[in-house]
Design a protein around this motif. Sequence first.
Motif, short mmCIF file in Angstrom:
data_model
loop_
_atom_site.label_atom_id
_atom_site.label_comp_id
_atom_site.label_asym_id
_atom_site.label_seq_id
_atom_site.Cartn_x
_atom_site.Cartn_y
_atom_site.Cartn_z
N VAL A 12 12.82 -15.01 -9.97
CA VAL A 12 13.16 -16.32 -9.91
C VAL A 12 14.58 -16.93 -9.54
N ALA A 13 14.60 -17.80 -8.61
CA ALA A 13 15.93 -18.09 -7.90
C ALA A 13 15.70 -20.03 -8.00
N LEU A 15 11.47 -26.70 -16.16
CA LEU A 15 12.42 -26.32 -15.24
C LEU A 15 12.63 -27.21 -14.10
N ALA A 16 11.58 -27.87 -13.50
CA ALA A 16 11.72 -28.69 -12.14
C ALA A 16 12.71 -30.02 -12.71
N ASP A 19 5.73 -16.78 -12.05
CA ASP A 19 4.71 -17.31 -11.38
C ASP A 19 4.75 -18.78 -12.13
N ARG A 20 4.56 -18.78 -13.51
CA ARG A 20 4.48 -20.20 -14.21
C ARG A 20 5.63 -20.97 -13.92
N LEU A 21 7.09 -20.44 -13.77
CA LEU A 21 8.23 -21.40 -13.74
C LEU A 21 8.27 -21.79 -12.30
N SER A 80 13.12 -24.71 -7.54
CA SER A 80 12.97 -23.08 -8.03
C SER A 80 12.14 -22.57 -6.80
N ARG A 81 12.39 -21.32 -6.71
CA ARG A 81 11.28 -20.52 -5.85
C ARG A 81 11.21 -18.93 -6.25
#
Length: 287
Positions: A203-204, A175-176, A157-159, A181-182
């Motif tokens: 996480v993809a 990561l962004a 959820d954080r990612l 990501s989703r």
Amino acid sequence: MVSLLGPAEIRELAARLGVTPTKKFGQNFVHDPNTVRRIVAAAGVGADDVALEVGPGLGSLTLALLPVVGHVHAIEIDPVLAGALPETAARYADAAKLTVHSADALRITAADLGEPAPTALVANLPYNVAVPVVLHLLAELPSLRRGLVMVQKEVADRLVAAPGSKIYGVPSVKLAWYASSRSAGKVPPSVFWPVPNVDSGLVAFTRREPPRADVPRKAVFAVVDAAFAQRRKTLRAALAGWAGGADRAAEALVAAGVDPGARGESLTVEQFAAIAASAPQAATGNQ
């Protein structure tokens, strides 16, 4: 269809190797074939892909990947499991498509992996190092174009959190920088041995160009770390140490088009990059 490891095969293999899952390595072995098939399908990998798997353990996900992709690089820190994986692959699948690296994923380099270069990260990551591993591999391996990782649900959820969310923070922004990501779903504890006391999340991500080419990643990440070190502070106050004073921080923020009274959790990665670019001397001093 290749045979996959179920609960009985997992227990038998672990007993034969004298392996007991350890918290030190964050080991929770997947014993549900449908789960690993779901992960591979969600990853969208094919014969042209070279998969990178971190923490293959006893080989559940490895066996699901081998028939689908062109090659699998598996990084395993436990020497016993690393030594046993080629034999397991040979029993169930095409071991010629597997390269096992007995190594720490946080220290692995592109040179360590060699050819073929990995194109997709597909892994059930150890909970305790999931975020650092993802960020290290994206930084170290430019050939990685996309990935699907299973991590603790809270971490997932954080990612993928967006600016303005209560859980948006350092992992979200970093990561962004590398990728879009989703969330790709939830995985229940029951598919693991031993059973963890938390849900897992998928996480993809898909790599994209960094938001700006004129500012180093380390400079941007220095701003991000400072902004979230004390979440309740305004950026003017939070970035004072980074900039060499609150007034200098305010100047950098205004130059970047950011309200000095804002807080880090409201900013996009593009805005963090703009702040770093607006104060190159301060940013360089914190690398």
